[in-house]
Design a protein around this motif. Structure first.
Motif, PDB file in Angstrom:
ATOM      1  N   GLU A  68       1.125  -0.900  -0.807  1.00 20.64           N
ATOM      2  CA  GLU A  68      -0.295  -0.531   0.485  1.00 20.64           C
ATOM      3  C   GLU A  68       1.169   1.449   0.434  1.00 20.64           C
ATOM      4  O   GLU A  68       0.981   1.959  -0.439  1.00 20.64           O
ATOM      5  N   CYS A  69       1.953   0.893   0.740  1.00 19.44           N
ATOM      6  CA  CYS A  69       2.798   2.048   0.687  1.00 19.44           C
ATOM      7  C   CYS A  69       3.410   2.559  -0.708  1.00 19.44           C
ATOM      8  O   CYS A  69       3.465   3.848  -1.322  1.00 19.44           O
ATOM      9  N   SER A  70       3.673   1.343  -0.986  1.00 17.86           N
ATOM     10  CA  SER A  70       5.026   1.833  -2.507  1.00 17.86           C
ATOM     11  C   SER A  70       3.595   1.730  -3.760  1.00 17.86           C
ATOM     12  O   SER A  70       3.892   2.632  -4.552  1.00 17.86           O
ATOM     13  N   ALA A  71       2.242   2.167  -3.262  1.00 16.73           N
ATOM     14  CA  ALA A  71       1.624   2.350  -4.190  1.00 16.73           C
ATOM     15  C   ALA A  71       1.022   3.581  -4.132  1.00 16.73           C
ATOM     16  O   ALA A  71       1.060   4.207  -5.203  1.00 16.73           O
ATOM     17  N   GLU A  75       0.950   5.977  -7.132  1.00 19.71           N
ATOM     18  CA  GLU A  75       0.312   6.476  -7.733  1.00 19.71           C
ATOM     19  C   GLU A  75       0.631   8.632  -7.517  1.00 19.71           C
ATOM     20  O   GLU A  75       0.056   9.660  -8.481  1.00 19.71           O
ATOM     21  N   HIS A  76       1.828   9.330  -6.376  1.00 17.42           N
ATOM     22  CA  HIS A  76       1.797   9.988  -6.627  1.00 17.42           C
ATOM     23  C   HIS A  76       2.489  10.831  -7.846  1.00 17.42           C
ATOM     24  O   HIS A  76       2.234  11.796  -8.754  1.00 17.42           O
ATOM     25  N   ILE A  77       3.507  10.145  -8.309  1.00 15.66           N
ATOM     26  CA  ILE A  77       4.330  10.304  -9.178  1.00 15.66           C
ATOM     27  C   ILE A  77       3.353   9.895 -10.858  1.00 15.66           C
ATOM     28  O   ILE A  77       3.641  11.482 -11.447  1.00 15.66           O
ATOM     29  N   ALA A  78       2.459   9.682 -10.440  1.00 14.49           N
ATOM     30  CA  ALA A  78       1.704   8.613 -12.070  1.00 14.49           C
ATOM     31  C   ALA A  78       1.295  10.541 -11.774  1.00 14.49           C
ATOM     32  O   ALA A  78       0.556  10.716 -12.985  1.00 14.49           O
ATOM     33  N   PRO A  90       4.094  11.069  -0.440  1.00 11.02           N
ATOM     34  CA  PRO A  90       3.861  10.517   0.944  1.00 11.02           C
ATOM     35  C   PRO A  90       4.988   9.837   1.431  1.00 11.02           C
ATOM     36  O   PRO A  90       6.086   9.424   0.430  1.00 11.02           O
ATOM     37  N   VAL A  91       5.352   9.617   2.412  1.00  9.24           N
ATOM     38  CA  VAL A  91       6.568   9.036   2.976  1.00  9.24           C
ATOM     39  C   VAL A  91       6.837   7.646   2.490  1.00  9.24           C
ATOM     40  O   VAL A  91       6.047   6.875   2.284  1.00  9.24           O
ATOM     41  N   SER A  92       7.900   7.451   2.044  1.00  4.62           N
ATOM     42  CA  SER A  92       8.267   6.169   1.152  1.00  4.62           C
ATOM     43  C   SER A  92       8.193   5.067   2.722  1.00  4.62           C
ATOM     44  O   SER A  92       8.502   5.677   3.357  1.00  4.62           O
ATOM     45  N   LEU A 126      11.754  -7.928  -1.589  1.00  9.13           N
ATOM     46  CA  LEU A 126      11.473  -6.276  -1.284  1.00  9.13           C
ATOM     47  C   LEU A 126      11.552  -5.407  -1.005  1.00  9.13           C
ATOM     48  O   LEU A 126      11.898  -4.385  -1.224  1.00  9.13           O
ATOM     49  N   ARG A 127      13.070  -5.482  -0.670  1.00  5.15           N
ATOM     50  CA  ARG A 127      14.210  -4.494  -0.649  1.00  5.15           C
ATOM     51  C   ARG A 127      14.586  -4.113  -1.910  1.00  5.15           C
ATOM     52  O   ARG A 127      14.893  -2.996  -1.978  1.00  5.15           O
ATOM     53  N   GLN A 128      14.276  -4.968  -2.866  1.00  5.92           N
ATOM     54  CA  GLN A 128      15.292  -3.962  -4.269  1.00  5.92           C
ATOM     55  C   GLN A 128      13.877  -3.782  -5.382  1.00  5.92           C
ATOM     56  O   GLN A 128      14.220  -2.463  -5.634  1.00  5.92           O
ATOM     57  N   ILE A 129      11.895  -4.091  -4.770  1.00 10.55           N
ATOM     58  CA  ILE A 129      11.477  -3.225  -4.586  1.00 10.55           C
ATOM     59  C   ILE A 129      10.810  -1.960  -3.791  1.00 10.55           C
ATOM     60  O   ILE A 129      11.155  -0.925  -4.645  1.00 10.55           O
ATOM     61  N   ASP A 130      11.442  -1.683  -2.897  1.00 11.28           N
ATOM     62  CA  ASP A 130      12.214  -0.517  -2.549  1.00 11.28           C
ATOM     63  C   ASP A 130      12.581   0.306  -3.250  1.00 11.28           C
ATOM     64  O   ASP A 130      12.615   1.565  -3.477  1.00 11.28           O
ATOM     65  N   ARG A 131      13.600  -0.089  -3.034  1.00 12.75           N
ATOM     66  CA  ARG A 131      15.184   0.760  -3.468  1.00 12.75           C
ATOM     67  C   ARG A 131      14.587   1.051  -5.583  1.00 12.75           C
ATOM     68  O   ARG A 131      14.902   2.019  -5.749  1.00 12.75           O
ATOM     69  N   VAL A 132      14.038   0.147  -6.399  1.00 10.06           N
ATOM     70  CA  VAL A 132      14.240   0.540  -7.158  1.00 10.06           C
ATOM     71  C   VAL A 132      13.036   1.970  -7.722  1.00 10.06           C
ATOM     72  O   VAL A 132      12.748   2.215  -8.109  1.00 10.06           O
ATOM     73  N   THR A 133      11.528   1.047  -6.900  1.00  8.00           N
ATOM     74  CA  THR A 133      10.692   2.469  -6.160  1.00  8.00           C
ATOM     75  C   THR A 133      11.194   3.842  -6.084  1.00  8.00           C
ATOM     76  O   THR A 133      10.846   4.809  -6.733  1.00  8.00           O
ATOM     77  N   SER A 134      11.837   3.486  -4.965  1.00  6.71           N
ATOM     78  CA  SER A 134      12.416   4.776  -4.445  1.00  6.71           C
ATOM     79  C   SER A 134      13.408   5.860  -5.713  1.00  6.71           C
ATOM     80  O   SER A 134      13.011   6.709  -5.713  1.00  6.71           O
ATOM     81  N   ARG A 135      13.674   5.396  -5.787  1.00  5.30           N
ATOM     82  CA  ARG A 135      14.980   5.926  -6.860  1.00  5.30           C
ATOM     83  C   ARG A 135      14.087   6.050  -8.252  1.00  5.30           C
ATOM     84  O   ARG A 135      14.510   7.506  -8.658  1.00  5.30           O
ATOM     85  N   LEU A 136      12.922   5.294  -8.664  1.00  9.42           N
ATOM     86  CA  LEU A 136      13.036   5.538  -9.939  1.00  9.42           C
ATOM     87  C   LEU A 136      11.410   7.111  -9.829  1.00  9.42           C
ATOM     88  O   LEU A 136      11.724   7.981 -10.626  1.00  9.42           O
ATOM     89  N   ALA A 137      10.930   7.052  -8.760  1.00  8.30           N
ATOM     90  CA  ALA A 137      10.560   8.397  -7.919  1.00  8.30           C
ATOM     91  C   ALA A 137      11.290   9.239  -7.868  1.00  8.30           C
ATOM     92  O   ALA A 137      10.345  10.400  -7.974  1.00  8.30           O
ATOM     93  N   ASN A 138      12.259   9.378  -7.518  1.00  9.47           N
ATOM     94  CA  ASN A 138      13.223  10.367  -6.991  1.00  9.47           C
ATOM     95  C   ASN A 138      13.473  11.446  -8.427  1.00  9.47           C
ATOM     96  O   ASN A 138      13.248  11.883  -8.371  1.00  9.47           O
TER      97      ASN A 138
END
Length: 148
Positions: A68-71, A75-78, A90-92, A126-138
């Motif tokens: 949910e946090c990742s989504a 969504e914010h980026i979209a 949203p806070v990562s 999950l760690r890699q999903i978080d890294r990629v999501t955060s990096r892409l969002a940034n």
């Protein structure tokens, strides 16, 4: 996605320059988006509890919170990319804390041997999903802030 990006080359008009710049950015982000899609597909096996990917109930709760946090971040980026004025980013998800909670809940319900077998790829995934999501969002937010 590649065909749509290539279609921009054939478009002309006042927004052509901006469209070509956006095309270049999307092509640069495409490998990360593809990797994120594949990793999310792998994590879905745990979410669905397929054979060999079963998690304890408590771990499923923290997985849902992580998803949910990742989504929310995606969504914010979209929304930003579509030009919608959205609330603050949203806070990562605090990945280490969420993952530690997941691991702790698994230890309560399973033996150490089962834990190492069934979760050998889950926590790193999950760690890699978080890294990629955060990096892409940034990266996306940085570009959007730079271009207005």
């Amino acid at each position: 996605m590649r065909s749509l990006a290539d279609g921009v080359l054939l478009e002309f008009g006042p927004s052509r320059r901006d469209d070509l710049a956006l095309r270049d950015l999307i092509k640069r982000w495409q490998p990360q988006l593809r990797a994120l899609f594949i990793m999310r597909g792998a994590s879905l096996k745990y979410r669905l509890g397929l054979p060999g990917f079963v998690l304890p109930a408590a771990a499923m709760v923290s997985l849902q919170a992580f998803d949910e946090c990742s989504a929310q971040l995606l969504e914010h980026i979209a929304d930003r990319m579509e030009g919608k004025k959205s609330q603050e980013r949203p806070v990562s998800p605090d990945s280490p804390a969420l993952l530690e909670l997941t691991l702790k809940s698994c230890r309560v319900e399973r033996s150490q041997a089962l834990l190492s077998e069934s979760l050998a790829t889950f926590i790193p995934l999950l760690r890699q999903i978080d890294r990629v999501t955060s990096r892409l969002a940034n990266q996306i937010e940085m570009e959007l802030d730079r271009h207005g």
